[in-house]
Design a protein around this motif. Structure first.
Motif, short mmCIF file in Angstrom:
data_model
loop_
_atom_site.label_atom_id
_atom_site.label_comp_id
_atom_site.label_asym_id
_atom_site.label_seq_id
_atom_site.Cartn_x
_atom_site.Cartn_y
_atom_site.Cartn_z
N ARG A 87 0.82 -1.22 0.00
CA ARG A 87 0.00 0.00 0.00
C ARG A 87 0.85 1.26 0.00
O ARG A 87 0.41 2.30 -0.47
CB ARG A 87 -1.02 -0.02 1.14
N SER A 88 2.09 1.21 0.46
CA SER A 88 2.93 2.41 0.44
C SER A 88 3.29 2.82 -1.00
O SER A 88 3.65 3.97 -1.25
CB SER A 88 4.19 2.22 1.28
N ASP A 89 3.18 1.89 -1.94
CA ASP A 89 3.41 2.21 -3.35
C ASP A 89 2.18 2.88 -3.99
O ASP A 89 2.23 3.33 -5.13
CB ASP A 89 3.73 0.95 -4.16
N TRP A 90 1.07 2.90 -3.25
CA TRP A 90 -0.19 3.44 -3.74
C TRP A 90 -0.71 4.47 -2.74
O TRP A 90 -1.74 4.28 -2.09
CB TRP A 90 -1.20 2.31 -3.92
N PRO A 91 -0.02 5.59 -2.59
CA PRO A 91 -0.41 6.57 -1.58
C PRO A 91 -1.72 7.28 -1.93
O PRO A 91 -2.10 7.37 -3.10
CB PRO A 91 0.75 7.57 -1.59
N ILE A 92 -2.38 7.78 -0.91
CA ILE A 92 -3.56 8.60 -1.17
C ILE A 92 -3.07 9.94 -1.71
O ILE A 92 -2.26 10.61 -1.07
CB ILE A 92 -4.40 8.81 0.11
N PRO A 93 -3.52 10.30 -2.90
CA PRO A 93 -3.05 11.56 -3.49
C PRO A 93 -3.73 12.78 -2.86
O PRO A 93 -4.76 12.65 -2.21
CB PRO A 93 -3.46 11.42 -4.96
N ASP A 94 -3.14 13.92 -3.09
CA ASP A 94 -3.81 15.17 -2.75
C ASP A 94 -4.84 15.45 -3.82
O ASP A 94 -4.67 15.08 -4.99
CB ASP A 94 -2.80 16.33 -2.72
N LYS A 103 -13.25 32.12 -6.81
CA LYS A 103 -11.85 31.93 -7.22
C LYS A 103 -10.97 31.50 -6.05
O LYS A 103 -9.83 31.91 -5.92
CB LYS A 103 -11.27 33.20 -7.87
N ARG A 104 -11.55 30.64 -5.20
CA ARG A 104 -10.78 30.06 -4.10
C ARG A 104 -10.58 28.58 -4.36
O ARG A 104 -11.36 27.95 -5.06
CB ARG A 104 -11.49 30.28 -2.76
N ALA A 105 -9.51 28.04 -3.79
CA ALA A 105 -9.21 26.61 -3.96
C ALA A 105 -8.64 26.06 -2.67
O ALA A 105 -7.96 26.77 -1.91
CB ALA A 105 -8.23 26.42 -5.11
N TRP A 106 -8.92 24.78 -2.45
CA TRP A 106 -8.43 24.10 -1.26
C TRP A 106 -7.65 22.86 -1.67
O TRP A 106 -8.08 22.12 -2.57
CB TRP A 106 -9.60 23.67 -0.37
N LEU A 107 -6.55 22.63 -1.03
CA LEU A 107 -5.80 21.39 -1.18
C LEU A 107 -6.40 20.43 -0.17
O LEU A 107 -6.40 20.70 1.03
CB LEU A 107 -4.32 21.61 -0.88
N VAL A 108 -6.95 19.31 -0.64
CA VAL A 108 -7.66 18.39 0.24
C VAL A 108 -6.83 17.13 0.43
O VAL A 108 -6.45 16.47 -0.54
CB VAL A 108 -9.06 18.04 -0.32
N ARG A 109 -6.58 16.80 1.70
CA ARG A 109 -5.84 15.58 2.03
C ARG A 109 -6.73 14.69 2.90
O ARG A 109 -7.37 15.15 3.83
CB ARG A 109 -4.56 15.92 2.79
N TYR A 110 -6.70 13.39 2.55
CA TYR A 110 -7.50 12.41 3.27
C TYR A 110 -6.60 11.52 4.12
O TYR A 110 -5.42 11.32 3.82
CB TYR A 110 -8.31 11.54 2.30
N SER A 111 -7.19 10.95 5.15
CA SER A 111 -6.50 10.02 6.04
C SER A 111 -6.00 8.82 5.25
O SER A 111 -6.71 8.30 4.38
CB SER A 111 -7.46 9.56 7.14
N ASP A 114 -8.50 6.03 5.89
CA ASP A 114 -9.93 6.21 5.68
C ASP A 114 -10.17 7.25 4.58
O ASP A 114 -10.01 8.45 4.82
CB ASP A 114 -10.61 6.66 6.97
N PRO A 115 -10.54 6.81 3.37
CA PRO A 115 -10.73 7.74 2.26
C PRO A 115 -11.96 8.64 2.39
O PRO A 115 -12.27 9.40 1.48
CB PRO A 115 -10.84 6.83 1.04
N VAL A 116 -12.64 8.58 3.52
CA VAL A 116 -13.77 9.46 3.78
C VAL A 116 -13.33 10.64 4.65
O VAL A 116 -13.86 11.73 4.54
CB VAL A 116 -14.92 8.69 4.49
N LYS A 117 -12.32 10.42 5.46
CA LYS A 117 -11.92 11.40 6.48
C LYS A 117 -10.88 12.39 5.94
O LYS A 117 -9.73 12.04 5.71
CB LYS A 117 -11.37 10.67 7.70
N SER A 118 -11.32 13.64 5.77
CA SER A 118 -10.41 14.70 5.37
C SER A 118 -9.58 15.09 6.60
O SER A 118 -10.11 15.30 7.68
CB SER A 118 -11.21 15.91 4.87
N VAL A 119 -8.25 15.18 6.42
CA VAL A 119 -7.39 15.54 7.55
C VAL A 119 -6.88 16.97 7.47
O VAL A 119 -6.44 17.53 8.47
CB VAL A 119 -6.20 14.56 7.70
N SER A 120 -6.91 17.57 6.26
CA SER A 120 -6.56 18.99 6.14
C SER A 120 -7.11 19.54 4.83
O SER A 120 -7.22 18.81 3.83
CB SER A 120 -5.06 19.21 6.22
#
Length: 156
Positions: A87-94, A103-111, A114-120
């Motif tokens: 799984r480390s070869d398949w990281p969760i992307p940003d 005209k705003r944008a957010w960089l979304v990172r998930y746990s 857990d691909p449901v849980k946004s961490v930042s």
């Protein structure tokens, strides 16, 4: 209920314009329902022609979060598992979430677990996040449409 897939499962997803695309389950929740998947071209004529080789996270045409209904119902056929799955070869992307009106944008990172849980979700410049997949959650049908369009555009 035992889920028909696990992390590292490779599946053939039917495309709306004919043929199939390969997908890999990169992450799943503990109870299923929402998955992070990597999708690959080129378009395949049949699900039987889908293979387990040449699958690498950095070569995916798309990385999306999607519902597992296509896998549960068997419309998306499990064909095996990525050889030597790590799984480390398949990281969760940003991901990026853009609001074209403000005209705003957010960089979304998930746990990572857990691909449901946004961490930042830091707010960034609207034009700074080129090349990232858009944030969102696709149903199985919407995922089929998205990947079908991507492969049609890329000639794959």
């Amino acid at each position: 209920m035992k889920l028909p897939y696990e992390e590292g499962s490779v599946f053939a997803m039917p495309l709306r314009n004919g043929g199939f695309a390969r997908g890999v389950v990169g992450r799943s929740t503990h109870v299923g329902r929402v998955l992070l998947g990597y999708f690959f071209g080129p378009r395949l004529e049949t699900s039987a022609s889908a293979t387990l080789d040449h699958l690498h996270a950095d070569q995916a045409v798309a990385r999306i979060r999607f519902g597992d209904l296509g896998l549960i119902e068997g419309r998306w056929v499990i064909i095996g598992k990525v050889p030597n799955w790590d799984r480390s070869d398949w990281p969760i992307p940003d991901f990026v979430r853009r609001d074209p009106i403000s005209k705003r944008a957010w960089l979304v990172r998930y746990s990572d677990s857990d691909p449901v849980k946004s961490v930042s979700e830091p707010l960034l410049d609207y034009d700074d996040l080129q090349g990232l997949d858009g944030d969102g959650l696709f149903g199985a049908g919407a995922a089929e449409i998205r990947i079908s369009k991507l492969l049609a555009r890329s000639g794959g």
